[in-house]
Enzyme design. Structure first.
Site, PDB file in Angstrom:
ATOM      1  CE  LYS A  22      -4.350 -10.034   0.399  1.00 26.78           C
ATOM      2  NZ  LYS A  22      -3.853  -8.709   0.043  1.00 26.78           N
ATOM      3  CG  ASN A  23      -0.644 -10.608  -1.994  1.00 25.68           C
ATOM      4  OD1 ASN A  23      -1.661 -10.008  -1.666  1.00 25.68           O
ATOM      5  ND2 ASN A  23       0.398 -10.756  -1.183  1.00 25.68           N
ATOM      6  NE  ARG A 131       2.548  -2.208   3.018  1.00 25.38           N
ATOM      7  CZ  ARG A 131       1.666  -3.189   2.848  1.00 25.38           C
ATOM      8  NH1 ARG A 131       0.648  -3.318   3.643  1.00 25.38           N
ATOM      9  NH2 ARG A 131       1.804  -4.046   1.861  1.00 25.38           N
ATOM     10  CG  ASP A 316       2.329 -11.270   3.183  1.00 26.32           C
ATOM     11  OD1 ASP A 316       2.563 -10.269   3.874  1.00 26.32           O
ATOM     12  OD2 ASP A 316       1.970 -11.209   1.993  1.00 26.32           O
ATOM     13  NE  ARG A 408      -7.745  -5.819   3.539  1.00 27.43           N
ATOM     14  CZ  ARG A 408      -6.468  -5.474   3.702  1.00 27.43           C
ATOM     15  NH1 ARG A 408      -6.019  -5.134   4.889  1.00 27.43           N
ATOM     16  NH2 ARG A 408      -5.628  -5.469   2.690  1.00 27.43           N
TER      17      ARG A 408
HETATM   18  C1  UD1 Z   1       3.203  -6.839  -1.316  1.00 30.32           C
HETATM   19  C2  UD1 Z   1       2.098  -7.760  -0.826  1.00 30.32           C
HETATM   20  C3  UD1 Z   1       2.174  -7.905   0.685  1.00 30.32           C
HETATM   21  C4  UD1 Z   1       3.576  -8.373   1.113  1.00 30.32           C
HETATM   22  C5  UD1 Z   1       4.640  -7.454   0.519  1.00 30.32           C
HETATM   23  C6  UD1 Z   1       6.059  -7.964   0.769  1.00 30.32           C
HETATM   24  C7  UD1 Z   1       0.283  -7.535  -2.415  1.00 30.32           C
HETATM   25  C8  UD1 Z   1      -1.098  -7.057  -2.692  1.00 30.32           C
HETATM   26  N1  UD1 Z   1       0.817  -7.215  -1.216  1.00 30.32           N
HETATM   27  O1  UD1 Z   1       2.974  -5.563  -0.738  1.00 30.32           O
HETATM   28  O2  UD1 Z   1       1.188  -8.872   1.089  1.00 30.32           O
HETATM   29  O3  UD1 Z   1       3.677  -8.313   2.516  1.00 30.32           O
HETATM   30  O4  UD1 Z   1       4.463  -7.355  -0.916  1.00 30.32           O
HETATM   31  O5  UD1 Z   1       6.196  -9.249   0.277  1.00 30.32           O
HETATM   32  O6  UD1 Z   1       0.888  -8.179  -3.244  1.00 30.32           O
HETATM   33  N2  UD1 Z   1       8.874   0.272  -0.247  1.00 30.32           N
HETATM   34  C9  UD1 Z   1       9.451   1.517  -0.332  1.00 30.32           C
HETATM   35  N3  UD1 Z   1       9.028   2.354  -1.325  1.00 30.32           N
HETATM   36  C10 UD1 Z   1       8.070   2.004  -2.230  1.00 30.32           C
HETATM   37  C11 UD1 Z   1       7.505   0.700  -2.135  1.00 30.32           C
HETATM   38  C12 UD1 Z   1       7.931  -0.147  -1.133  1.00 30.32           C
HETATM   39  O7  UD1 Z   1      10.308   1.884   0.470  1.00 30.32           O
HETATM   40  O8  UD1 Z   1       7.745   2.818  -3.105  1.00 30.32           O
HETATM   41  C13 UD1 Z   1       9.310  -0.647   0.835  1.00 30.32           C
HETATM   42  C14 UD1 Z   1       8.198  -1.028   1.790  1.00 30.32           C
HETATM   43  O9  UD1 Z   1       8.003  -0.055   2.804  1.00 30.32           O
HETATM   44  C15 UD1 Z   1       8.692  -2.350   2.346  1.00 30.32           C
HETATM   45  C16 UD1 Z   1       9.419  -2.965   1.143  1.00 30.32           C
HETATM   46  O10 UD1 Z   1       9.702  -1.895   0.257  1.00 30.32           O
HETATM   47  O11 UD1 Z   1       9.633  -2.118   3.359  1.00 30.32           O
HETATM   48  C17 UD1 Z   1       8.638  -4.037   0.398  1.00 30.32           C
HETATM   49  O12 UD1 Z   1       7.361  -3.533   0.050  1.00 30.32           O
HETATM   50  P1  UD1 Z   1       6.580  -4.051  -1.233  1.00 30.32           P
HETATM   51  O13 UD1 Z   1       7.234  -5.282  -1.750  1.00 30.32           O
HETATM   52  O14 UD1 Z   1       6.426  -2.911  -2.192  1.00 30.32           O
HETATM   53  O15 UD1 Z   1       5.153  -4.410  -0.622  1.00 30.32           O
HETATM   54  P2  UD1 Z   1       3.733  -4.283  -1.320  1.00 30.32           P
HETATM   55  O16 UD1 Z   1       3.876  -4.417  -2.793  1.00 30.32           O
HETATM   56  O17 UD1 Z   1       3.039  -3.108  -0.767  1.00 30.32           O
END
Ligand code: UD1
Length: 429
Positions: A22-23, A131, A316, A408
């Protein structure tokens, strides 16, 4: 609303086919916005999130054609999508759509890179904690986009196109790295991304972008270099297997005992999780066809695990490991470092008889002799599957409500488990 009914206590034996990730599918579909040509994706899983993204892309003017059945295929094969963003007619991604799935925010990067503008709703709150998207915005700004926040929307403009730049992430972010890669692919000049996410899905997207004519090197390491190109072309790409689905079924087998081949699974995509499983006493055997997971009558040993960015233990799989550890012989500790509020499954596991103490970001799990079935409900995708795992070992009947979370991200979960001997069914009202 559908529910899943489980009667626990049956060991799992046989084979489970692992679907496309999915990711990886979501950002790969979004990458189709970068080209006028058709992008063909094979091994796409049947998931609600994929259907939702089809709608979001459709709103931008993208045609998504789903190929029909081919000779030799059965329902277990992934789908093939032909995605054409020849004419982008709308660069706005509205709140009603983006609020349903966070990753849809990532359309901002290809839209601004190709069209010079994008207006995308902020994704809003999420059950697993705040997030934010500040780092995604920072990455676009480093490549010359002008960003404004208007009425809950991020408006990104780059009338003369994006230009290469240096992006150093203060924190590892998967979404930030996807955003930077897609934006840099069509920027003028060279972009260097430091402290990039190393998740295998980043490498898969980079491979696909390179097939489309991008010049990306270093994906899979913490330093990625992108030489921008003026245009990208179509390509054909097969989605890599889902490491989270793999780890989830591995834990299900560890929980019930038995012997299952996880077909098409690749150990290098989840070594951190397989190492933790091996420590619990489960036998993990990589084979030519996938990964074999077996546990005979022996009990489960407790483990101490901290979630980390890849290649560490993935957040995850945290909920699933916690479900498993409720039955370990002793006390385990699981520390969550990626999301601050990702313990919503704890109270539901406790309803099944688990003994779990929460202290900040650390859960202490004292293994119990038995879990007892009960009605439970989940607030996010990975949490809901952890309740299925617990239900497989609980005595009596467990009913998992709010199954839409499960749909999902997990394809035909009840069918895959029932084929291996679980007593599990979907109840539709
Ligand atoms: C992706 C995955 C999700 C997984 C996560 C961490 C997909 C569709 N989703 O989510 O399943 O749990 O990676 O492996 O691929 N953060 C900030 N600012 C930002 C962006 C992120 O502070 O602008 C923080 C987040 O709050 C979190 C950390 O960075 O604490 C990691 O988040 P991130 O790796 O960006 O997660 P996603 O890409 O949303």
């Amino acid at each position: 609303m559908d529910r899943i009914r489980i009667v626990g206590g049956k060991p799992l034996t046989g084979a489970i086919p692992i679907s496309g990730a999915k990711n990886a599918t979501l950002p790969l579909m979004i990458a189709a916005l970068l080209t006028e040509d058709t992008l063909v994706l094979d091994n796409v899983p049947h998931l609600a999130d994929v259907g939702l993204l089809e709608r979001i892309l459709g709103n931008h003017g993208v045609d998504v054609m789903i190929a029909g059945k081919r000779p030799g295929e059965n329902g277990a094969n992934g789908r093939t999508l032909h995605i054409s963003a020849k004419n982008i007619v709308d660069t706005t991604a509205p709140y009603e759509l983006v609020s349903k799935m966070r990753a849809s925010f990532w359309v901002v990067a290809p839209l601004v890179a190709r069209m010079g503008e994008a207006k995308v709703s902020m994704p809003g709150g999420c059950a697993i904690g705040t997030r934010p998207v500040d780092l995604l915005i920072m990455a676009l700004e480093k490549l010359g986009a002008e960003i404004e926040i208007e009425g809950g929307y991020v408006v990104a403009r780059a009338k003369n196109g994006l230009r290469g730049g240096e992006i150093e992430f203060p924190k590892v972010t998967v979404g930030g790295t996807h955003t930077a890669l897609m934006a840099a692919a069509l920027a003028r000049g060279t972009t260097v991304i430091e402290n990039a996410a190393r998740e295998p899905e980043i490498g898969d997207v980079a491979d696909c972008l390179n097939k489309m004519g991008a010049k990306i090197s270093g994906a899979g390491t913490a330093r990625i270099v992108v030489e921008g190109v003026a245009r990208l072309n179509g390509a054909r790409h097969s989605v890599l297997p889902d490491r989270i689905e793999t780890g989830t079924y591995a834990m299900a087998v560890a929980m019930t005992g038995g012997d299952v081949l996880l077909q098409n699974a690749r150990p290098e995509l989840l070594q951190g999780a397989l190492d933790a499983l091996a420590q619990t006493g489960v036998t993990v055997t990589p084979t030519n066809e996938g990964i074999r997971i077996a546990r005979n009558g022996a009990g489960l040993m407790p483990v101490d695990v901290t979630t980390e960015p890849f290649p560490g233990f993935p957040t995850d799989l945290q909920a699933q490991l916690m479900a498993l550890m409720t039955r370990a012989k002793g006390t385990s500790r699981i520390t969550e470092t990626i999301f601050e509020n990702r313990f919503m499954h704890v109270q539901e596991l406790v309803r099944l008889g688990a003994r779990i103490q929460l202290d900040g970001q650390t859960a202490t799990i004292e293994g119990v002799e038995r879990l007892n079935g009960a009605p439970v409900m989940a607030t996010d995708l990975r949490a809901s599957v952890s309740l299925v795992i617990a239900g497989l070992a609980a005595e009596g009947e467990t009913v998992v409500n709010r199954v839409y979370h499960l749909d999902r991200g997990f394809e035909r979960v009840e069918e895959k488990l029932a084929r291996c001997g679980a007593e599990i069914e979907r109840i539709s009202d």
